[in-house]
Motif scaffolding. Structure first.
Motif, PDB file in Angstrom:
ATOM      1  N   ARG A  12       0.813  -1.223   0.000  1.00  0.00           N
ATOM      2  CA  ARG A  12       0.000   0.000   0.000  1.00  0.00           C
ATOM      3  C   ARG A  12       0.845   1.271   0.000  1.00  0.00           C
ATOM      4  O   ARG A  12       0.439   2.288  -0.552  1.00  0.00           O
ATOM      5  CB  ARG A  12      -0.963  -0.004   1.177  1.00  0.00           C
ATOM      6  CG  ARG A  12      -0.304   0.073   2.532  1.00  0.00           C
ATOM      7  CD  ARG A  12      -1.277  -0.187   3.673  1.00  0.00           C
ATOM      8  NE  ARG A  12      -0.606  -0.238   4.954  1.00  0.00           N
ATOM      9  CZ  ARG A  12      -0.007  -1.314   5.450  1.00  0.00           C
ATOM     10  NH1 ARG A  12       0.020  -2.437   4.764  1.00  0.00           N
ATOM     11  NH2 ARG A  12       0.577  -1.277   6.634  1.00  0.00           N
ATOM     12  N   GLU A  13       2.034   1.234   0.620  1.00  0.00           N
ATOM     13  CA  GLU A  13       2.894   2.416   0.641  1.00  0.00           C
ATOM     14  C   GLU A  13       3.254   2.875  -0.768  1.00  0.00           C
ATOM     15  O   GLU A  13       3.437   4.071  -1.008  1.00  0.00           O
ATOM     16  CB  GLU A  13       4.171   2.144   1.444  1.00  0.00           C
ATOM     17  CG  GLU A  13       3.946   1.956   2.931  1.00  0.00           C
ATOM     18  CD  GLU A  13       3.606   3.242   3.656  1.00  0.00           C
ATOM     19  OE1 GLU A  13       3.884   4.340   3.118  1.00  0.00           O
ATOM     20  OE2 GLU A  13       3.058   3.148   4.769  1.00  0.00           O
ATOM     21  N   GLN A  14       3.359   1.950  -1.697  1.00  0.00           N
ATOM     22  CA  GLN A  14       3.673   2.303  -3.087  1.00  0.00           C
ATOM     23  C   GLN A  14       2.528   3.091  -3.718  1.00  0.00           C
ATOM     24  O   GLN A  14       2.749   4.024  -4.489  1.00  0.00           O
ATOM     25  CB  GLN A  14       3.986   1.041  -3.895  1.00  0.00           C
ATOM     26  CG  GLN A  14       5.247   0.335  -3.460  1.00  0.00           C
ATOM     27  CD  GLN A  14       6.462   1.249  -3.538  1.00  0.00           C
ATOM     28  OE1 GLN A  14       6.731   1.839  -4.581  1.00  0.00           O
ATOM     29  NE2 GLN A  14       7.186   1.381  -2.438  1.00  0.00           N
ATOM     30  N   TRP A  24       0.350   4.902  -1.959  1.00  0.00           N
ATOM     31  CA  TRP A  24       0.343   6.193  -1.275  1.00  0.00           C
ATOM     32  C   TRP A  24       1.424   7.110  -1.819  1.00  0.00           C
ATOM     33  O   TRP A  24       1.239   8.323  -1.910  1.00  0.00           O
ATOM     34  CB  TRP A  24       0.507   6.005   0.230  1.00  0.00           C
ATOM     35  CG  TRP A  24      -0.645   5.282   0.866  1.00  0.00           C
ATOM     36  CD1 TRP A  24      -1.909   5.124   0.351  1.00  0.00           C
ATOM     37  CD2 TRP A  24      -0.654   4.620   2.113  1.00  0.00           C
ATOM     38  NE1 TRP A  24      -2.682   4.403   1.205  1.00  0.00           N
ATOM     39  CE2 TRP A  24      -1.937   4.072   2.306  1.00  0.00           C
ATOM     40  CE3 TRP A  24       0.305   4.415   3.091  1.00  0.00           C
ATOM     41  CZ2 TRP A  24      -2.292   3.360   3.440  1.00  0.00           C
ATOM     42  CZ3 TRP A  24      -0.056   3.703   4.221  1.00  0.00           C
ATOM     43  CH2 TRP A  24      -1.334   3.185   4.392  1.00  0.00           C
ATOM     44  N   LYS A  25       2.576   6.552  -2.163  1.00  0.00           N
ATOM     45  CA  LYS A  25       3.657   7.350  -2.759  1.00  0.00           C
ATOM     46  C   LYS A  25       3.166   8.012  -4.048  1.00  0.00           C
ATOM     47  O   LYS A  25       3.380   9.215  -4.258  1.00  0.00           O
ATOM     48  CB  LYS A  25       4.865   6.449  -3.043  1.00  0.00           C
ATOM     49  CG  LYS A  25       6.012   7.147  -3.726  1.00  0.00           C
ATOM     50  CD  LYS A  25       7.150   6.170  -4.010  1.00  0.00           C
ATOM     51  CE  LYS A  25       8.225   6.817  -4.851  1.00  0.00           C
ATOM     52  NZ  LYS A  25       9.262   5.851  -5.236  1.00  0.00           N
TER      53      LYS A  25
END
Length: 132
Positions: free
Chosen positions: A86-88, A90-91
């Motif tokens: 998920r961080e990808q 959000w980035k």
């Protein structure tokens, strides 16, 4: 109030009789779940970041075609096949929004179309992007 289909030359439309990518109802814009696929429906982008970036760019094209901007987006729903990445997503999202971000839902699903890791839908209110 009439429903108007919004089309952008940068976003491939589905075959007739399937669905609309973007509809405008009054000052509200509804954008269907978009994915990162080329005109032959092959997945593009290596990983969640690249796919999400392609999708956010397509959302921007459709919102602009409707007369708005990314600041007018109030809600996004994000579907991923692996929530651990998920961080990808959000980035990529941070490259298209600033200030108070739209409200968002992030859901892991068991599968999307072949090769697709991310699908994103959005709702915008035209002319309402004056948030800090």
């Amino acid at each position: 109030m009439t429903i108007q289909q919004i089309i952008s030359p940068e976003v491939t439309e589905p075959a007739p009789g399937m669905w609309s990518n973007c509809l405008k109802v009054g000052d509200t814009i509804y954008i269907a779940g978009l994915t990162a696929r080329d005109k032959q429906l092959n997945a593009i982008g290596n990983g969640e970041y690249e796919q999400a970036r392609v999708i956010f760019q397509r959302i921007e094209y459709l919102v602009r075609a409707a007369g708005g901007s990314m600041a007018d987006i109030v809600k996004i729903n994000i579907y991923v096949t692996d929530i651990a990445h998920r961080e990808q997503v959000w980035k990529a999202r941070r490259e298209f929004f600033e200030g108070a971000f739209p409200v968002a839902t992030l859901v892991e699903v068991s599968a999307l179309a072949p090769g697709i890791l991310v699908e994103i839908e959005a709702t915008a209110m035209l002319g309402q992007g004056g948030r800090p």
